[in-house]
Design an enzyme around this catalytic site. Sequence first.
Site, mmCIF file in Angstrom:
data_model
loop_
_atom_site.group_PDB
_atom_site.id
_atom_site.type_symbol
_atom_site.label_atom_id
_atom_site.label_comp_id
_atom_site.label_asym_id
_atom_site.label_seq_id
_atom_site.Cartn_x
_atom_site.Cartn_y
_atom_site.Cartn_z
ATOM 1 N N LYS A 43 -9.629 -4.909 4.127
ATOM 2 C CA LYS A 43 -8.912 -3.679 4.466
ATOM 3 C C LYS A 43 -9.614 -2.506 3.788
ATOM 4 O O LYS A 43 -9.707 -2.451 2.562
ATOM 5 C CB LYS A 43 -7.453 -3.750 4.016
ATOM 6 C CG LYS A 43 -6.634 -2.558 4.488
ATOM 7 C CD LYS A 43 -5.183 -2.654 4.068
ATOM 8 C CE LYS A 43 -4.380 -1.496 4.681
ATOM 9 N NZ LYS A 43 -4.949 -0.178 4.360
ATOM 10 N N ASP A 45 -10.119 1.345 2.544
ATOM 11 C CA ASP A 45 -9.216 2.351 1.969
ATOM 12 C C ASP A 45 -9.735 3.731 2.334
ATOM 13 O O ASP A 45 -10.418 4.398 1.554
ATOM 14 C CB ASP A 45 -9.153 2.181 0.441
ATOM 15 C CG ASP A 45 -8.000 2.951 -0.172
ATOM 16 O OD1 ASP A 45 -7.169 3.479 0.581
ATOM 17 O OD2 ASP A 45 -7.931 3.025 -1.419
ATOM 18 N N GLU A 181 -8.669 -3.429 -1.333
ATOM 19 C CA GLU A 181 -7.275 -3.047 -1.156
ATOM 20 C C GLU A 181 -6.444 -4.164 -0.554
ATOM 21 O O GLU A 181 -5.246 -4.272 -0.819
ATOM 22 C CB GLU A 181 -7.167 -1.810 -0.262
ATOM 23 C CG GLU A 181 -5.759 -1.250 -0.198
ATOM 24 C CD GLU A 181 -5.607 -0.137 0.819
ATOM 25 O OE1 GLU A 181 -4.550 0.509 0.822
ATOM 26 O OE2 GLU A 181 -6.514 0.063 1.621
#
Length: 318
Positions: A43, A45, A181
């Site tokens: 993921k 950021d 993240e």
Amino acid sequence: MKWARPTASARDRPSIAAGAIPPLLPTLVDRVPQGPDWLHEIKWDGYRIGVYLDKGKVKILTRNLHDWTVKFPTIVTAVAELDASDAIIDGEAFVADEKGLSHFSSLQRALGRGGRRQDIMLAVFDLLKLNGEDLRDRPLVDRREALINLLGEAPPNGIVLSDEISAGSDILAQVCQFGFEGIVSKLRISPYRSGRRQEWVKTKCVLSDEFIVIGYEPGNSYGGLGSILLANVEEGRLVYAGGLGTGFNARTGPEVKRRLDAIQMDKPPIPGLKVKGAVWARPEIVVDVEYRGWTADHQLRHPSFKGIREDRSVDEFL
């Protein structure tokens, strides 16, 4: 809703290109889904963006379809080099540190006054259109294959592919240990459908979400900002989520206070809400917040400010 929505001027309204596609948004879950049907990625950021290539010209739209093309010069140059007459790419604008990790605060600094916008890169993870063909009905694995072929063995400087990562029972712990993240997991056979979907899900190392600022409490730091007061939306109504007093710095704290002072209102946006000494503001600013959970009275535990979401509007919460 109990407040009057601001009326956007023509200058403030999003410039939406013909054929613009709102993004597919992952649903937050507690655990990484297991099994061969799922594809997993890091993921990123940063800011979710859609990148539109048309005969060498590039347009970049935020998730709520604001035109931010001028903010991403490196991405524009890189995408213009791709060997395609037209394409629509889904990805994330980010700034990497020396370890290759992305941080939302770094991206905000790059986008700020005097920031190094040339450092902003694009992580690509989906391809919605290529050379006149709409790919959204095709399975994710087919779209990714087309994306990989488009990028070639050496993608233009400023573009990286969001690689698939191997899944295991401890995959989230490993990702968190490296400082990322979280993880986005996607069904391999899923088509691309705009909006919040279950075909894509996300798990996070630290809880984070977006909240609406409804005022602040004065203090002795950051130009007079003590803490900001937050709300989320439940069933079309603002619901108080508590105060936040950490995560600011000498730049962001005064900036948040300045913007809230410009939209002050006499009464709280949530009828009957009482916070001693509070300065109330129209609910127009969306912020990114990290937190550790919720208290029994539905307020955030240990929240910390990450930044203002310039790419979000309150209308998206309704």
